[in-house]
Write a protein that holds these residues in place. Structure first.
Motif, mmCIF file in Angstrom:
data_model
loop_
_atom_site.group_PDB
_atom_site.id
_atom_site.type_symbol
_atom_site.label_atom_id
_atom_site.label_comp_id
_atom_site.label_asym_id
_atom_site.label_seq_id
_atom_site.Cartn_x
_atom_site.Cartn_y
_atom_site.Cartn_z
ATOM 1 N N ILE A 3 38.034 46.515 39.092
ATOM 2 C CA ILE A 3 39.315 46.017 39.605
ATOM 3 C C ILE A 3 39.027 45.023 40.720
ATOM 4 C CG2 ILE A 3 41.478 46.639 40.753
ATOM 5 C CD1 ILE A 3 41.271 47.723 37.916
ATOM 6 N N ILE A 5 40.826 41.893 43.380
ATOM 7 C CA ILE A 5 41.995 41.237 43.968
ATOM 8 C C ILE A 5 41.708 39.741 44.015
ATOM 9 C CG2 ILE A 5 43.492 41.087 45.987
ATOM 10 C CD1 ILE A 5 43.664 43.796 44.720
ATOM 11 N N LEU A 48 50.729 45.698 48.949
ATOM 12 C CA LEU A 48 50.838 44.913 47.718
ATOM 13 C C LEU A 48 52.218 44.280 47.607
ATOM 14 C CD1 LEU A 48 49.435 44.025 45.119
ATOM 15 C CD2 LEU A 48 50.213 46.161 44.077
ATOM 16 N N VAL A 63 46.032 41.439 41.044
ATOM 17 C CA VAL A 63 45.096 42.495 40.640
ATOM 18 C C VAL A 63 44.673 42.272 39.194
ATOM 19 C CG1 VAL A 63 44.778 44.978 40.396
ATOM 20 C CG2 VAL A 63 46.263 44.094 42.193
#
Length: 83
Positions: A3, A5, A48, A63
């Motif tokens: 994952i 960002i 977020l 994301v």
């Protein structure tokens, strides 16, 4: 970690500095830097939400999932379990 960002890409597209975003979101520059460099282990939904609000984007714009070698090994292990 698979994952990631994509804060750097979106900041570049918006022509916004990390410092400006930190001021607008109310998050420390250090914490945003951790997100930007991929060293974060978690992100709060409130953070977020604030990032999406200020960057005018969706969570999926920030994301992304990028499978790596660990994911390939895990998939192979899962196949062995099915046999």
């Amino acid at each position: 970690m698979a994952i990631r960002i994509q804060l750097d890409r979106i900041l570049l597209e918006r022509r916004m500095s990390l410092t400006e975003l930190a001021d607008r979101v109310g998050v420390t520059l250090a914490n945003l830097s951790i997100l930007k460099t991929g060293k974060a282990r978690a992100i709060r939904f409130t953070t977020l939400d604030a990032l999406c609000r200020e960057l005018n984007c969706q969570p999926g714009d920030l994301v992304v999932h990028e499978p790596g070698p660990q994911d390939a090994a895990r998939a192979f292990d899962d196949e062995d379990d099915d046999a």
